[in-house]
Design a protein around this motif. Structure first.
Motif, PDB file in Angstrom:
ATOM      1  N   ILE A 199      -4.366 -75.833  43.213  1.00 62.08           N
ATOM      2  CA  ILE A 199      -3.883 -73.923  42.413  1.00 62.08           C
ATOM      3  C   ILE A 199      -4.844 -73.617  42.341  1.00 62.08           C
ATOM      4  O   ILE A 199      -4.760 -72.056  42.607  1.00 62.08           O
ATOM      5  N   ARG A 200      -6.001 -73.976  42.362  1.00 65.72           N
ATOM      6  CA  ARG A 200      -7.022 -73.142  42.337  1.00 65.72           C
ATOM      7  C   ARG A 200      -7.459 -71.773  42.917  1.00 65.72           C
ATOM      8  O   ARG A 200      -8.134 -71.137  42.468  1.00 65.72           O
ATOM      9  N   PRO A 201      -7.034 -72.014  44.583  1.00 64.66           N
ATOM     10  CA  PRO A 201      -8.220 -70.548  45.578  1.00 64.66           C
ATOM     11  C   PRO A 201      -6.671 -69.832  45.245  1.00 64.66           C
ATOM     12  O   PRO A 201      -7.500 -68.829  45.528  1.00 64.66           O
ATOM     13  N   THR A 202      -5.681 -69.898  44.933  1.00 67.41           N
ATOM     14  CA  THR A 202      -4.201 -69.440  44.524  1.00 67.41           C
ATOM     15  C   THR A 202      -4.427 -68.381  43.237  1.00 67.41           C
ATOM     16  O   THR A 202      -4.714 -67.136  43.203  1.00 67.41           O
ATOM     17  N   ALA A 203      -5.182 -69.545  42.546  1.00 64.28           N
ATOM     18  CA  ALA A 203      -5.098 -68.329  40.935  1.00 64.28           C
ATOM     19  C   ALA A 203      -6.631 -67.806  41.191  1.00 64.28           C
ATOM     20  O   ALA A 203      -6.212 -66.845  40.633  1.00 64.28           O
ATOM     21  N   SER A 204      -8.199 -68.142  41.560  1.00 60.10           N
ATOM     22  CA  SER A 204      -9.063 -67.491  41.922  1.00 60.10           C
ATOM     23  C   SER A 204      -8.238 -66.334  42.643  1.00 60.10           C
ATOM     24  O   SER A 204      -8.917 -65.233  42.421  1.00 60.10           O
ATOM     25  N   ALA A 205      -7.791 -66.367  43.886  1.00 62.18           N
ATOM     26  CA  ALA A 205      -7.897 -65.267  44.606  1.00 62.18           C
ATOM     27  C   ALA A 205      -7.070 -63.706  43.367  1.00 62.18           C
ATOM     28  O   ALA A 205      -7.267 -62.478  43.520  1.00 62.18           O
ATOM     29  N   ALA A 206      -5.746 -64.745  42.653  1.00 59.49           N
ATOM     30  CA  ALA A 206      -5.384 -63.651  42.038  1.00 59.49           C
ATOM     31  C   ALA A 206      -5.948 -63.346  41.205  1.00 59.49           C
ATOM     32  O   ALA A 206      -6.059 -61.508  40.466  1.00 59.49           O
ATOM     33  N   HIS A 207      -7.379 -63.804  40.343  1.00 58.58           N
ATOM     34  CA  HIS A 207      -8.111 -63.177  39.659  1.00 58.58           C
ATOM     35  C   HIS A 207      -9.290 -62.456  40.128  1.00 58.58           C
ATOM     36  O   HIS A 207      -9.234 -61.245  39.427  1.00 58.58           O
ATOM     37  N   ILE A 208      -9.626 -62.299  41.493  1.00 60.33           N
ATOM     38  CA  ILE A 208     -10.279 -61.959  41.747  1.00 60.33           C
ATOM     39  C   ILE A 208      -9.984 -60.589  42.847  1.00 60.33           C
ATOM     40  O   ILE A 208     -10.966 -59.349  42.860  1.00 60.33           O
TER      41      ILE A 208
END
Length: 718
Positions: A199-208
């Motif tokens: 999940i973390r790469p997608t969530a990180s992309a959403a944030h950045i």
């Protein structure tokens, strides 16, 4: 003659030459799964014309035709095709991106070492960087442009570093909503493992990249049982929402258009997905499960995420670190993230184009803040990246990074620039300490945990090692934590959380708000929580007084001074399923399979009604009464004296009935709904024409029956 060649003398140490004849052809890959009418070659994703052909002959055609007024978005599923390696303009594309000719080094793509292992590695980095540019710009960006031109929002599911070697986040900048996926049940080393679809790469992309929503294909499975319980699904959702998911898209709701069909109906394919469909025994109660998800999603999309560390993945495209495992325990290995902090990944594109410094923190244009830039893997780096790090340090950033060893490209002239940039940042830095650099600080030769302490940064959450699941958000005047019990466990203990103002517990299952006692005068507050397995909610710190509309969450909190067990139950089964037409009387609560009934009745699936009577003496009038159903499998629709006391579907099966009881006799009615599993087992042993259920995949004949019904004990405390 181009077909003739004279080999130079002494040019080959082995005494002979290997001649490679290199060309390119269609690899023969077809899209799948798809009906015959929609099956064809995979499009050329390195060429914008490929994206245009695919769009115009599928989604675009539908949007211009039968879906003109009803389609508002386009979802591109996860990457489920092979890896592309070539396009007609590949040599030109490579030179435009990498800055040198591809042709002489083509054998490296077949496994040959050209010049040296180090130079071959750098060439392959340039190659992967080129592939990433082509995928992002010629496919994903083009698809978004085409969709937006027709008024469609775009959702992209997991692609980068999943099957293809590319940046795991950059393509998400072209999505209106980044999307990932999670599976059930938990497993290790397979589809239910977080490393399978992190999940973390997608969530990180959403944030950045400034995307407020993180969608997920949710509850995908290869383990269809027809015995999926909402509490199990809730626990899986809790885990993944704590990782960063904010909005769930069910896999699967299957279209069953006919009426009068045998239940439960068709699932998706043979044994894929979790069957959210109207033929389920529990479909009339589905809003209680979706309301839980909606309330949780609402709070996970308000404000902004609180993240401490910006974890830079480096300049060597196409990898992502090991995530947390599916059992909730932290992954062991060389890289371990410190407890009590949160992180986002960062890729080269976002670091170079979207990160700046404000008040000593690294910030995105949308205002998400990071205390520290961390670069744990740093063997090779580009000069432009090092210059960006220097810029951030001079502006006041805190950075944890060792000097890179070599330049991450073969492009001519980059080596000298690399050496100059490394000297400018790390030339005077001392290893094993925090070094002053402009307004910022640079930690060299230090583990992240040690560097955080040296920077004076402290955890936001301390659970005493209990492994609770959590994530954190804030807005002006408020901070809230999504808190979930550890996977597979309950939690009864004290948490230390950073927060100011009044503390409240927001329960997304019941929709209630309850004041929490928060002890402590400093930055951290102590709160005690008593969470059943899979229980979750929000600890909210708000400045000012508590909400005047707050409703007390009268469940298991607080000590009862007395109570009794409800006994002597009457149970009614619906007609037509082999159960007795007359009510049966129980002195002991047992699963339906263990009742003194016929074989068909023991396999009952659906809703049965339990009734009992209890008395309240005059001396107890006005007290607080809490009903505890004990164990239920798995939905209980509770009424007291004909009035609703709530629908309970997950632990704790507890509800406040204070306003419903009366002096004297009281009637307790509970409609209990189980799954289809037991009936499907029974029907599997019957000839097809004698069955009362139908689906394309289910449990086999002779499988052991599972517990269903009200198992108790049912108690009332006061």
């Amino acid at each position: 003659d181009a077909r003739s060649w004279t080999a130079p003398d002494g040019g080959c140490p082995q005494g002979s030459w290997t001649v490679l004849r290199i060309g390119h052809v269609n690899a023969g890959k077809r899209n799948s799964p798809a009906p015959p009418e929609a099956t064809g070659w995979e499009c050329n994703k390195f060429d914008a014309r490929g994206a245009e052909i695919q769009f115009n002959n599928y989604v675009g055609m539908l949007k211009d035709g039968p879906l003109q007024d009803s389609a508002h978005g386009m979802l591109m599923d996860s990457w489920e095709c092979n890896t592309q390696t070539w396009t007609d303009t590949m040599a030109e594309d490579f030179e435009a991106t990498a800055g040198y000719s591809l042709i002489r080094r083509l054998p490296a793509l077949m496994g040959y070492v050209i010049d040296s292992q180090e130079e071959t590695s750098k060439f392959l980095i340039d190659w992967r960087r080129t592939v990433n540019v082509l995928y992002c710009e010629n496919f994903f960006r083009k698809m978004t442009d085409l969709a937006h031109a027709k008024g469609l929002d775009v959702l992209y599911e997991t692609a980068g570093s999943d099957v293809v070697t590319m940046d795991p986040m950059e393509y998400f900048k072209y999505a209106d909503v980044p999307m990932c996926e999670f599976w059930q049940p938990f497993s290790e080393g397979f589809v239910g493992d977080l490393d399978f679809k992190p999940i973390r790469p997608t969530a990180s992309a959403a944030h950045i990249y400034g995307k407020p929503r993180v969608d997920s294909e949710s509850f995908t499975s290869f383990s269809l049982t027809w015995d999926e319980h909402w509490q199990m699904l809730k626990e899986v959702a809790n885990f993944n929402m704590a990782e960063g998911v904010t909005h769930n898209v069910f896999h699967t709701y299957t279209h069953n258009p006919q009426i009068g069909f045998l239940p439960p109906g068709t699932s998706f394919a043979n044994n894929i997905g979790t069957p959210f469909l109207r033929g389920q025994t529990w479909w009339k109660y589905i809003r209680y499960f979706t309301t839980y998800l909606a309330r949780t999603s609402y709070l996970l999309e308000r404000g902004r995420p609180v993240q401490d560390v910006l974890w830079y993945l480096g300049d060597e495209v196409g990898h992502k670190p090991s995530q947390y495992t599916g059992n909730g325990k932290r992954q062991s290995g060389e890289i371990r993230f410190p407890d009590g902090f949160k992180y986002d990944y960062c890729n080269p594109d976002a670091l170079l184009t979207r990160m700046s410094v404000r008040n000593g923190k690294i910030v995105t244009p949308e205002g998400i803040e990071y205390e520290v830039l961390w670069i744990p893997e740093n063997e090779r780096m580009l000069p432009e990246t090092i210059r960006k790090i220097e810029e951030l340090l001079k502006a006041g950033a805190k950075v944890v990074a060792n000097p890179p060893m070599s330049v991450a490209t073969l492009k001519e002239g980059e080596k000298d620039q690399f050496d100059e940039a490394v000297e400018a940042v790390w030339g005077k830095a001392k290893k094993g300490k925090v070094n002053r650099f402009g307004k910022g600080r640079l930690a060299v030769g230090m583990a992240l945990e040690d560097a955080l302490k040296a920077f004076g940064l402290k955890p936001h959450v301390d659970d005493g090692g209990a492994e609770i699941l959590w994530t954190e958000r804030e807005t002006e005047g408020a901070r809230w934590y999504y808190i979930c019990a550890p996977v597979g466990e309950s939690f009864n203990g004290v948490l230390r959380l950073e927060g100011r103002g009044k503390a409240e517990w927001w329960d997304p299952v019941r929709g209630t708000v309850e004041p929490l006692k928060a002890k402590g005068w400093g930055r951290m507050k102590k709160v005690r929580l008593d969470l059943a397995k899979a229980e979750s909610g929000f600890v909210v710190f708000r400045r000012g007084s508590s909400s005047p509309t707050a409703r007390k969450n009268a469940t298991k909190k607080g000590a009862a001074k007395g109570g009794f067990t409800v006994e002597n139950w009457t149970v009614r089964f619906p007609a037509g399923w082999g159960a007795p037409e007359e009510p049966i009387v129980l002195t002991d609560l047992k699963p339906w399979k263990d009742l003194p009934l016929g074989e068909e009745a023991k396999a009952f699936s659906g809703t049965a009604t339990y009734e009992a009577v209890f008395n309240i003496g005059k001396e107890l009038t006005g007290k607080k009464f809490t009903l505890n159903l004990g164990k239920v499998d798995f939905i209980a629709d509770v009424k007291v004296n004909g009035k609703s006391a709530g629908v309970l579907w997950t632990e704790p099966y507890v509800t406040d009935i204070s306003d419903l009881v009366q002096e004297g006799e009281n009637r307790l009615t509970i409609d209990v709904t189980g799954t289809w599993y037991n009936r499907l087992v029974y029907d599997a042993s019957l000839p097809e024409l004698e069955r009362k259920t139908w689906t394309i995949a289910g449990p086999t004949a002779g499988s052991p029956l599972h517990d269903s019904g009200l198992l108790g004990p049912v108690t009332i405390s006061y």
